[in-house]
Write an enzyme that holds these catalytic residues in place. Structure first.
Site, PDB file in Angstrom:
ATOM      1  N   HIS A 194     -45.109  -9.117  25.679  1.00  0.00           N
ATOM      2  CA  HIS A 194     -43.737  -9.548  25.392  1.00  0.00           C
ATOM      3  C   HIS A 194     -43.617 -11.044  25.610  1.00  0.00           C
ATOM      4  O   HIS A 194     -44.274 -11.628  26.483  1.00  0.00           O
ATOM      5  CB  HIS A 194     -42.762  -8.794  26.297  1.00  0.00           C
ATOM      6  CG  HIS A 194     -41.336  -8.935  25.899  1.00  0.00           C
ATOM      7  ND1 HIS A 194     -40.592 -10.058  26.206  1.00  0.00           N
ATOM      8  CD2 HIS A 194     -40.498  -8.113  25.212  1.00  0.00           C
ATOM      9  CE1 HIS A 194     -39.363  -9.913  25.731  1.00  0.00           C
ATOM     10  NE2 HIS A 194     -39.282  -8.741  25.118  1.00  0.00           N
ATOM     11  N   GLU A 214     -41.012 -10.421  17.532  1.00  0.00           N
ATOM     12  CA  GLU A 214     -39.836 -10.929  18.232  1.00  0.00           C
ATOM     13  C   GLU A 214     -39.805 -12.455  18.113  1.00  0.00           C
ATOM     14  O   GLU A 214     -40.550 -13.142  18.803  1.00  0.00           O
ATOM     15  CB  GLU A 214     -39.830 -10.495  19.691  1.00  0.00           C
ATOM     16  CG  GLU A 214     -41.177 -10.588  20.411  1.00  0.00           C
ATOM     17  CD  GLU A 214     -41.047 -10.478  21.909  1.00  0.00           C
ATOM     18  OE1 GLU A 214     -39.989 -10.096  22.398  1.00  0.00           O
ATOM     19  OE2 GLU A 214     -42.019 -10.820  22.595  1.00  0.00           O
ATOM     20  N   GLY A 220     -31.757 -12.746  22.917  1.00  0.00           N
ATOM     21  CA  GLY A 220     -30.662 -12.984  23.843  1.00  0.00           C
ATOM     22  C   GLY A 220     -29.780 -14.166  23.493  1.00  0.00           C
ATOM     23  O   GLY A 220     -28.889 -14.525  24.264  1.00  0.00           O
ATOM     24  N   SER A 248     -32.287 -10.020  19.049  1.00  0.00           N
ATOM     25  CA  SER A 248     -30.821  -9.893  19.010  1.00  0.00           C
ATOM     26  C   SER A 248     -30.367  -8.866  17.973  1.00  0.00           C
ATOM     27  O   SER A 248     -29.481  -9.129  17.153  1.00  0.00           O
ATOM     28  CB  SER A 248     -30.166 -11.255  18.736  1.00  0.00           C
ATOM     29  OG  SER A 248     -30.364 -12.133  19.818  1.00  0.00           O
ATOM     30  N   GLY A 269     -32.994  -5.120  22.824  1.00  0.00           N
ATOM     31  CA  GLY A 269     -32.851  -5.687  24.161  1.00  0.00           C
ATOM     32  C   GLY A 269     -31.529  -5.326  24.794  1.00  0.00           C
ATOM     33  O   GLY A 269     -31.279  -4.186  25.163  1.00  0.00           O
ATOM     34  N   GLY A 270     -30.643  -6.312  24.897  1.00  0.00           N
ATOM     35  CA  GLY A 270     -29.383  -6.115  25.605  1.00  0.00           C
ATOM     36  C   GLY A 270     -28.532  -4.989  25.060  1.00  0.00           C
ATOM     37  O   GLY A 270     -27.825  -4.309  25.813  1.00  0.00           O
TER      38      GLY A 270
END
Length: 238
Positions: free
Chosen positions: A85, A155, A161, A200, A221-222
């Site tokens: 990552h 990514e 983010g 994102s 992710g988030g």
């Protein structure tokens, strides 16, 4: 580095939202912190939601305080592990060679390796994004890769983010190059390897991104921290 015991309830809401329609079209995998893997592996029984780790050490055991072996991850009931990552590469100095060794460790333990590659904003601005990702893929992915034992996640580091995303054309170009590289090296196996987009991904953009050619899924992710947004992304396939 998100999630404590109270987060198990959120996993339960994800499982509730993973209905028959989604199960027919979408595979879900949750990669919690190591402290929750065993708990969630038990809770996930019967849900068809997979559990994975966020990283592993290259060796099966030893005096490596604070690290976790691939065999330990497998012992929790997890079936996959994220490797290479961008945050591991940037914050912990991981090289392609280190990522490659960890992929081999994942395979040794019977885990699917989710191998991440991606460029920084500077590398994209310098028009080196494609070359950087080609180099990472070649250096991080060992021989012996198959559609069953590896997933590749692209990514764009500058989009993680930040709320920024590459254009659809940028995503299509990069995923097309990744597919070409995999086919050139692994033939039919390369054609069948899953390519995930991770940068994102949100419910608002998932419908467009997840239907780009050679985008087979998302590394979320988030937006994965809340059941509502995570399931909404999965529903982009319906």
């Amino acid at each position: 580095m998100h999630g404590v015991k109270a987060s198990v309830a959120e996993f339960g809401r994800i499982a509730e939202g993973y209905d028959a329609g989604l199960k027919a079209k979408v595979d879900l995998l949750i990669c919690p912190p190591a402290t929750l893997m065993s708990t969630l592996a038990v809770v996930a029984l019967g849900t068809r939601i997979g559990i994975g780790g966020q990283d592993c050490h290259a060796k099966p055991s030893g005096a490596y305080t604070g690290d976790i072996a691939a065999e330990m991850i497998a012992d929790t009931g997890a079936t996959a592990v994220i490797l290479g990552h961008s945050e591991r590469r940037a914050d912990h100095g991981e090289t392609d060679a280190m990522a490659r060794a960890k992929v081999l460790a994942a395979w040794r333990a019977g885990l699917v390796a989710i191998l991440c590659v991606g460029e920084t904003h500077a590398e994209r601005d310098e028009f080196r994004a494609l070359d950087v990702v080609r180099t990472q893929l070649a250096g991080s992915l060992p021989d012996g890769a198959t559609a069953a034992n590896v997933v590749i996640a692209y990514e764009p580091v500058w989009a993680i983010g930040t709320g920024r995303t590459p254009t659809i054309d940028d995503i299509a170009e990069m995923h097309g190059v990744l597919r070409e590289e995999l086919i050139a090296r692994f033939g039919d196996e390369g054609a069948g390897m899953r390519l995930l987009y991770g940068g994102s991904v949100k419910p608002e953009n998932a419908g467009e991104i997840l239907h780009v050619p050679n985008v087979d899924g998302a590394l979320v992710g988030g937006a994965s921290l809340k059941a509502e947004s995570f399931i909404a992304i999965a529903r982009a396939y319906l």
